[in-house]
Design a protein around this motif. Structure first.
Motif, PDB file in Angstrom:
ATOM      1  N   GLN A  59       0.826  -1.198   0.000  1.00 37.03           N
ATOM      2  CA  GLN A  59       0.000   0.000   0.000  1.00 37.03           C
ATOM      3  C   GLN A  59       0.879   1.275   0.000  1.00 37.03           C
ATOM      4  O   GLN A  59       1.646   1.497   0.931  1.00 37.03           O
ATOM      5  N   PRO A  60       0.805   2.095  -1.058  1.00 37.76           N
ATOM      6  CA  PRO A  60       1.611   3.321  -1.053  1.00 37.76           C
ATOM      7  C   PRO A  60       0.897   4.444  -0.284  1.00 37.76           C
ATOM      8  O   PRO A  60      -0.274   4.315   0.043  1.00 37.76           O
ATOM      9  N   VAL A  62      -9.063   8.861   0.523  1.00 37.82           N
ATOM     10  CA  VAL A  62      -8.272   7.896  -0.244  1.00 37.82           C
ATOM     11  C   VAL A  62      -9.063   6.601  -0.399  1.00 37.82           C
ATOM     12  O   VAL A  62      -9.581   6.069   0.566  1.00 37.82           O
ATOM     13  N   ASN A 107      -8.699   2.789  -1.820  1.00 39.87           N
ATOM     14  CA  ASN A 107      -7.719   1.802  -2.288  1.00 39.87           C
ATOM     15  C   ASN A 107      -8.463   0.562  -2.753  1.00 39.87           C
ATOM     16  O   ASN A 107      -9.368   0.119  -2.088  1.00 39.87           O
TER      17      ASN A 107
HETATM   18  C1  NAG Z   1      -6.227   3.014   2.186  1.00 38.36           C
HETATM   19  O1  NAG Z   1      -5.013   3.713   2.386  1.00 38.36           O
HETATM   20  C2  NAG Z   1      -4.929   4.455   3.581  1.00 38.36           C
HETATM   21  C3  NAG Z   1      -3.591   5.151   3.640  1.00 38.36           C
HETATM   22  O2  NAG Z   1      -3.284   5.781   2.441  1.00 38.36           O
HETATM   23  C4  NAG Z   1      -5.103   3.542   4.777  1.00 38.36           C
HETATM   24  O3  NAG Z   1      -5.103   4.304   5.949  1.00 38.36           O
HETATM   25  C5  NAG Z   1      -6.388   2.762   4.653  1.00 38.36           C
HETATM   26  O4  NAG Z   1      -6.480   1.840   5.687  1.00 38.36           O
HETATM   27  C6  NAG Z   1      -6.479   2.043   3.329  1.00 38.36           C
HETATM   28  N1  NAG Z   1      -7.782   1.440   3.166  1.00 38.36           N
HETATM   29  C7  NAG Z   1      -7.945   0.187   2.744  1.00 38.36           C
HETATM   30  C8  NAG Z   1      -9.329  -0.263   2.592  1.00 38.36           C
HETATM   31  O5  NAG Z   1      -7.000  -0.550   2.476  1.00 38.36           O
END
Ligand code: NAG
Ligand code: NAG
Ligand code: NAG
Length: 323
Positions: free
Chosen positions: A174-175, A193, A195
């Motif tokens: 995860q960036p 954000v 993802n």
């Molecule tokens: C998406 O990324 C953010 C940080 O950029 C993180 O805090 C969050 O948990 C992530 N969400 C998922 C669903 O992976």
């Protein structure tokens, strides 16, 4: 009598204990591996560190590197003073080696051309005739994703504000996504954000930001794994209504006009042919009626055809005309 027995037991104990203690001390060893995961970039080489201590010569020993569930099909097997190719996992063939120096107890695995699939736990197992020890190393593979794509849209009910969107995909792990203004200050407000993860485990990130439109103060969106591994995109938060809207609309309008034109042409043609058919059909049948009265079957069919022509679709007309 009693004291003599005690003495004998003591002497016996003194003689045997050091021997028993010394025997395994020469044969046992431990393995030292990194505490945390080892990370590398996709496409590069990596060493999964594993060190035998005390520093003994590992050349006569067996060294097996395997994925947790794959003991019998290891990534690398060193045995009888050489690397054994036969039982090795084909995915690792030609990419693995022991380059750290076995004679110094360094049994580290070097893995080349790392891919995302190589991510996971590896067990380093060293076996002597009397002893074996194992320890595991976790490998994470970083993948640099795509160049961030930025776009600007009119904010819905935004009071003259614009919505700037940034997205980038194909990352692992995860960036982090950060917005900065022209001055380099991080913008934290009004962003979200999202993802998503694809089947390969690569992550996509996207974020949006509401801001005042500007012709000069660009915004930067940075997606990064570390200080060294990052990608950046910039955009002016401005909606170019004139250049984007005109070609888009005229192109669509052109296509619509063309379609309408073709449709009307087809309808006109069909109407014309129906009218033509009707006339020719009646002319034809009256001509036939007058010319050939002996052919009873044909004569019987004609009136039926004629009525069908009058009501039926234009397609049937074309078939009759071509006859
Ligand atoms: C998406 O990324 C953010 C940080 O950029 C993180 O805090 C969050 O948990 C992530 N969400 C998922 C669903 O992976
Ligand atoms: C891989 O990414 C992590 C953060 O996600 C970072 O700490 C680490 O330094 C990166 N490793 C390499 C080799 O780029
Ligand atoms: C063992 O070998 C690896 C791979 O060549 C190397 O990176 C590492 O520094 C070595 N470890 C020691 C303790 O020498």
């Amino acid at each position: 009598m009693h004291s003599g027995l005690c003495l004998r037991v003591l002497i016996l104990a003194a003689l045997t204990v050091p021997i028993r203690a010394a025997q395994p001390a020469q044969e046992t060893f431990t393995l030292t591996v990194p505490d945390g995961p080892t990370s590398t970039l996709s496409g590069s080489s990596v060493s999964l560190l594993c060190q035998v201590s005390p520093l003994i010569n590992a050349e006569p020993l067996e060294v097996r590197w395997y994925r947790s569930s794959n003991f019998h099909s290891p990534a690398l097997l060193y045995k009888d003073h050489k690397i054994q190719e036969a039982s090795v996992d084909p995915r690792y063939r030609g990419r693995v080696s022991l380059t750290g120096g076995l004679e110094r107890g360094n049994v580290s695995l070097t893995l080349e051309r790392v891919t995302v699939e190589d991510r996971g736990e590896y067990v380093c197992q060293v076996t002597s005739e009397q002893w074996y020890e194992k320890a595991s190393v976790f490998l994470t593979v970083n993948v640099t994703g795509s160049e961030p794509v930025l776009s600007v849209a009119k904010a819905r009910g935004g009071g003259g504000q614009v919505n700037v969107i940034c997205s980038s995909d194909g990352w692992s792990p995860q960036p982090t996504l950060t917005w900065r203004n022209k001055e380099g200050t991080e913008i934290r407000n009004g962003r979200e954000v999202l993802n998503t993860s694809d089947p390969q485990g690569l992550v996509s990130v996207s974020s949006w930001l509401l801001c005042a439109p500007s012709d000069s103060d660009w915004l930067a969106c940075t997606v990064s794994l570390s200080e060294e591994v990052k990608r950046e995109g910039r955009i002016l938060p401005h909606i170019y209504t004139a250049p984007t809207a005109v070609p888009g609309v005229s192109k669509e309008a052109f296509i619509v006009t063309l379609v309408l034109l073709i449709l009307s042409l087809v309808i006109i043609c069909a109407l014309c042919s129906v009218i033509l058919c009707k006339r020719r059909g009646s002319m034809w049948s009256s001509f036939k009626k007058s010319r050939n009265r002996s052919d009873q079957t044909e004569l019987g069919q004609r009136p039926a055809d004629q009525t069908e022509l009058g009501q039926g679709p234009a397609g049937k007309c074309f078939i009759l005309i071509s006859r």
